[in-house]
Design a protein around this motif. Sequence first.
Motif, short mmCIF file in Angstrom:
data_model
loop_
_atom_site.label_atom_id
_atom_site.label_comp_id
_atom_site.label_asym_id
_atom_site.label_seq_id
_atom_site.Cartn_x
_atom_site.Cartn_y
_atom_site.Cartn_z
N SER A 61 67.60 46.40 54.48
CA SER A 61 68.60 46.95 53.57
C SER A 61 69.46 45.81 53.06
O SER A 61 69.61 44.79 53.72
N ILE A 62 70.02 46.00 51.88
CA ILE A 62 71.06 45.09 51.43
C ILE A 62 72.39 45.73 51.82
O ILE A 62 72.51 46.95 51.86
N VAL A 63 73.36 44.91 52.14
CA VAL A 63 74.69 45.39 52.48
C VAL A 63 75.67 44.56 51.66
O VAL A 63 75.59 43.32 51.65
N GLY A 64 76.55 45.25 50.95
CA GLY A 64 77.52 44.54 50.14
C GLY A 64 78.39 45.51 49.37
O GLY A 64 78.23 46.73 49.48
N ASN A 109 81.43 48.14 41.05
CA ASN A 109 82.53 48.80 40.35
C ASN A 109 83.76 49.02 41.23
O ASN A 109 84.84 48.58 40.90
N CYS A 110 83.58 49.69 42.37
CA CYS A 110 84.74 50.09 43.17
C CYS A 110 84.97 49.22 44.42
O CYS A 110 86.02 49.30 45.03
N GLY A 111 83.96 48.44 44.81
CA GLY A 111 84.12 47.54 45.94
C GLY A 111 83.82 48.12 47.31
O GLY A 111 83.85 47.40 48.30
N VAL A 112 83.50 49.43 47.39
CA VAL A 112 83.18 50.02 48.69
C VAL A 112 81.89 49.37 49.21
O VAL A 112 80.99 49.03 48.44
N ILE A 113 81.82 49.12 50.51
CA ILE A 113 80.65 48.50 51.12
C ILE A 113 79.54 49.54 51.25
O ILE A 113 79.77 50.63 51.78
N ILE A 114 78.35 49.19 50.75
CA ILE A 114 77.21 50.10 50.81
C ILE A 114 76.02 49.41 51.47
O ILE A 114 75.95 48.18 51.51
N SER A 115 75.12 50.20 51.97
CA SER A 115 73.83 49.76 52.48
C SER A 115 72.79 50.44 51.61
O SER A 115 72.88 51.64 51.37
N ALA A 116 71.79 49.69 51.13
CA ALA A 116 70.87 50.27 50.17
C ALA A 116 69.49 49.61 50.21
O ALA A 116 69.33 48.50 50.73
N ASN A 117 68.53 50.30 49.63
CA ASN A 117 67.18 49.80 49.45
C ASN A 117 67.24 48.82 48.26
O ASN A 117 67.58 49.22 47.16
#
Length: 70
Positions: free
Chosen positions: A5-8, A12-20
């Motif tokens: 996963s990418i994490v960053g 737009n809003c700066g919330v930290i996400i984990s994604a494909n």
Amino acid sequence: MSYMSIVGPCVNCGVIISANPDKVPSLRIDGEKKALCKSCFHEWNRKHRTSKGLEPVKLEPDAYEGLECY
């Protein structure tokens, strides 16, 4: 079996996400793909697609899950 996963931050809003990394919705900024969180993606669709009578961009169902690696 393993997952990646990418994490960053959302661009737009700066919330930290984990994604494909292959399926997360993103915007290209200065030639680089920057990920959008789910909330910002839906807001982008509303502003730039549905408000203009266009079909919304479909969100991949596993966009915010890990990418399966072998």
